[in-house]
Design a protein around this motif. Structure first.
Motif, short mmCIF file in Angstrom:
data_model
loop_
_atom_site.label_atom_id
_atom_site.label_comp_id
_atom_site.label_asym_id
_atom_site.label_seq_id
_atom_site.Cartn_x
_atom_site.Cartn_y
_atom_site.Cartn_z
N HIS A 258 0.82 -1.21 0.00
CA HIS A 258 0.00 0.00 0.00
C HIS A 258 0.85 1.26 0.00
O HIS A 258 0.45 2.29 -0.56
CB HIS A 258 -0.96 0.00 1.19
N VAL A 259 2.03 1.19 0.61
CA VAL A 259 2.95 2.32 0.55
C VAL A 259 3.34 2.59 -0.90
O VAL A 259 3.32 3.73 -1.37
CB VAL A 259 4.21 2.04 1.40
N VAL A 260 3.68 1.53 -1.64
CA VAL A 260 4.03 1.69 -3.06
C VAL A 260 2.85 2.28 -3.83
O VAL A 260 3.01 3.24 -4.60
CB VAL A 260 4.44 0.33 -3.66
N LEU A 261 1.66 1.73 -3.63
CA LEU A 261 0.47 2.19 -4.35
C LEU A 261 0.17 3.65 -4.05
O LEU A 261 -0.13 4.43 -4.96
CB LEU A 261 -0.72 1.32 -3.98
N ASN A 262 0.25 4.02 -2.79
CA ASN A 262 -0.08 5.40 -2.42
C ASN A 262 1.01 6.39 -2.80
O ASN A 262 0.72 7.56 -3.07
CB ASN A 262 -0.41 5.46 -0.94
N PHE A 263 2.25 5.93 -2.85
CA PHE A 263 3.33 6.78 -3.36
C PHE A 263 3.07 7.12 -4.82
O PHE A 263 3.16 8.28 -5.24
CB PHE A 263 4.65 6.03 -3.20
N LEU A 264 2.69 6.10 -5.60
CA LEU A 264 2.39 6.34 -7.01
C LEU A 264 1.09 7.11 -7.19
O LEU A 264 0.94 7.88 -8.14
CB LEU A 264 2.35 5.01 -7.77
N LYS A 265 0.15 6.91 -6.28
CA LYS A 265 -1.08 7.72 -6.32
C LYS A 265 -0.74 9.20 -6.17
O LYS A 265 -1.30 10.05 -6.88
CB LYS A 265 -2.04 7.29 -5.21
N GLY A 266 0.19 9.50 -5.26
CA GLY A 266 0.62 10.89 -5.11
C GLY A 266 1.24 11.41 -6.38
O GLY A 266 0.98 12.56 -6.80
N LYS A 267 2.07 10.59 -7.03
CA LYS A 267 2.68 11.02 -8.30
C LYS A 267 1.61 11.24 -9.37
O LYS A 267 1.70 12.19 -10.17
CB LYS A 267 3.68 9.95 -8.77
N GLU A 268 0.61 10.37 -9.41
CA GLU A 268 -0.46 10.52 -10.40
C GLU A 268 -1.27 11.77 -10.14
O GLU A 268 -1.64 12.50 -11.08
CB GLU A 268 -1.36 9.27 -10.37
#
Length: 319
Positions: free
Chosen positions: A304-314
């Motif tokens: 979830h850390v990976v997913l939310n990190f990329l969500k921030g980038k998106e």
């Protein structure tokens, strides 16, 4: 239609044509220039000062990523167009810790030198990978600021045990790979450090947010302060996440679990906010021991850390 349609490879997940899992968009690296995100495993755990199976964590985190979709219902955005390449794992030396760290440094340095425009996500391994990882990142990227989520300062002396998972930031500071003023530690926990090491980091100019600070201030305000501070003096920011910053109730698969840690929701909020920052160009996740985890809870949080990190980038891309 043939009934053989129901015969699938062993271990296959249930397939729903209307769902894209994150693992569906991860492709094996073919050696060409990396565009987008590069996942790299650094499975070193022999340097841990306590029992650790952290060398298994890159695999369990990858497996955990397959349990989640690419769609964020909270933000109504989808990561399904992201280019995610898995570079595999750096092979560790069987007995030589220093040589293993050198392999991490040399491998990452060459990857960075030949691929200028990708976002690295490093999957540890114990915290000893942080020294060679940030050393390579600094040589490739210039002045680097580090936001470290950790229950510990990780500045143990190098005389008593050599280079371990308790020494990476000592090594970074002593070699002047990073400056103390460009290191921000978040989540430092009560009764988990010594006065000597607290004094050391303060003398080096490191900014410290203890768990008391995290409890009494919003994580958004802390992230804003951290980024504003680093933006003035660095070219890029690297996020180092030791999963033992999280409370033991939500991250039981850490060698150094303890009470009074950060909540998973606070960590996810912080990581999302950091993902939105243009200067944040790298992320590492360390200190997960799958052999002591419960139902892969800690690896799933890392996913979830990976997913939310990329969500921030998106989110940043869509502005």
């Amino acid at each position: 239609m043939s009934n053989l349609q129901f015969l699938k490879p062993s271990g296959s997940l249930f397939v729903d044509r209307d769902v894209t899992r994150f693992s569906d968009i991860v492709k094996a690296w073919e050696g060409k220039e990396i565009q987008g995100v590069g996942l790299i495993g650094a499975p070193l755990s022999k340097s841990s000062i306590s029992h650790s199976g952290a060398h298994l964590a890159p695999g369990t985190i990858r497996k955990a990523l397959s349990a989640f979709t690419t769609y964020s219902v909270e933000e109504n955005l989808d990561l399904n167009e992201w280019n995610i390449q898995d570079l595999g794992d750096i092979v560790m030396h069987v007995t030589d810790i220093i040589h293993s760290q050198e392999r991490i440094f040399e491998t990452l340095l060459e990857v960075y030198a030949t691929n200028q425009n990708f976002l690295p996500i490093i999957l540890g391994g114990d915290n000893s990978i942080t020294y060679p990882s940030i050393k390579a990142f600094t040589k490739a990227k210039g002045r680097v600021g580090v936001i470290q989520f950790d229950a510990h300062h990780d500045v143990r002396n190098l005389e008593d045990g050599g280079a371990t998972n308790g020494t990476p930031f000592r090594s970074l500071l002593e070699t002047k790979t990073i400056e103390g003023k460009n290191l921000i530690q978040i989540g430092i926990r009560d009764f988990s450090n010594s006065k000597t090491y607290r004094t050391y980091v303060k003398e080096k100019g490191v900014s410290i947010y203890t768990m008391k600070d995290v409890r009494e201030n919003s994580i958004k305000n802390i992230m804003t302060e951290a980024i504003e501070s680093l933006n003035k003096s660095v070219d890029v920011v690297y996020v180092s996440l030791d999963m033992d910053v999280v409370d033991q109730s939500e991250a039981p698969g850490c060698p150094a679990i303890g009470p009074g840690g950060m909540s998973a929701s606070s960590l996810i909020e912080a990581i999302t906010l950091l993902g939105e920052q243009p200067k944040v160009k790298g992320l590492e996740i360390v200190e997960i021991d799958p052999t002591v985890d419960f139902r892969d809870m800690t690896s799933r949080l890392a996913a979830h850390v990976v997913l939310n990190f990329l969500k921030g980038k998106e989110k940043a891309k869509l502005r």
